[in-house]
Design a protein around this motif. Sequence first.
Motif, mmCIF file in Angstrom:
data_model
loop_
_atom_site.group_PDB
_atom_site.id
_atom_site.type_symbol
_atom_site.label_atom_id
_atom_site.label_comp_id
_atom_site.label_asym_id
_atom_site.label_seq_id
_atom_site.Cartn_x
_atom_site.Cartn_y
_atom_site.Cartn_z
ATOM 1 N N LEU A 78 -74.521 85.568 24.346
ATOM 2 C CA LEU A 78 -75.611 86.385 23.833
ATOM 3 C C LEU A 78 -76.093 87.320 24.929
ATOM 4 C CD1 LEU A 78 -77.555 83.547 21.993
ATOM 5 C CD2 LEU A 78 -75.942 85.179 21.001
ATOM 6 N N SER A 79 -76.349 88.571 24.584
ATOM 7 C CA SER A 79 -76.715 89.562 25.593
ATOM 8 C C SER A 79 -78.100 89.328 26.184
ATOM 9 C CB SER A 79 -76.634 90.966 24.989
ATOM 10 O OG SER A 79 -77.511 91.066 23.885
ATOM 11 N N VAL A 80 -78.951 88.575 25.518
ATOM 12 C CA VAL A 80 -80.302 88.352 26.022
ATOM 13 C C VAL A 80 -80.404 87.126 26.924
ATOM 14 C CG1 VAL A 80 -81.425 89.508 24.098
ATOM 15 C CG2 VAL A 80 -80.931 87.072 23.941
ATOM 16 N N VAL A 81 -79.329 86.366 27.064
ATOM 17 C CA VAL A 81 -79.331 85.138 27.858
ATOM 18 C C VAL A 81 -78.384 85.313 29.037
ATOM 19 C CG1 VAL A 81 -78.917 82.653 27.793
ATOM 20 C CG2 VAL A 81 -79.734 83.822 25.754
ATOM 21 N N ASN A 82 -78.815 84.877 30.212
ATOM 22 C CA ASN A 82 -77.999 85.025 31.421
ATOM 23 C C ASN A 82 -77.101 83.829 31.696
ATOM 24 O OD1 ASN A 82 -79.080 87.540 31.941
ATOM 25 N ND2 ASN A 82 -80.725 86.728 33.186
ATOM 26 N N TYR A 83 -77.132 82.817 30.823
ATOM 27 C CA TYR A 83 -76.311 81.627 30.989
ATOM 28 C C TYR A 83 -75.580 81.329 29.691
ATOM 29 C CZ TYR A 83 -78.829 80.617 35.304
ATOM 30 O OH TYR A 83 -79.357 80.684 36.557
ATOM 31 N N CYS A 84 -74.385 80.771 29.795
ATOM 32 C CA CYS A 84 -73.634 80.357 28.618
ATOM 33 C C CYS A 84 -74.350 79.161 27.990
ATOM 34 C CB CYS A 84 -72.209 79.972 29.005
ATOM 35 S SG CYS A 84 -71.253 79.319 27.628
#
Length: 93
Positions: A78-84
Amino acid sequence: MTLDEAIEHCKEKSKGTCKCAKEHEQLLQWLIDYRELKERETPKKVKIETFTNYECYEDMIGYEDAMPRCPVCGEEALSVVNYCSKCGQKLEG
């Protein structure tokens, strides 16, 4: 001493017969866990998977689309989250 050298040292000592073999075995596991966490915290670029979406299967009219994926496990990123969300890998934003 580097982290990899410390891991190798603990591997060798944990196989030995010295009194501290068990302690080296535990330290080895901690160092391996630490290395994995450190690697997971290093941001990696997402992979872009391109595919064709079809608006109408009968006419086979399609358009190209792209989906960002985690480079480690392949989960949709997701582009809004910096972690998988699946494996916890830090992703470049």
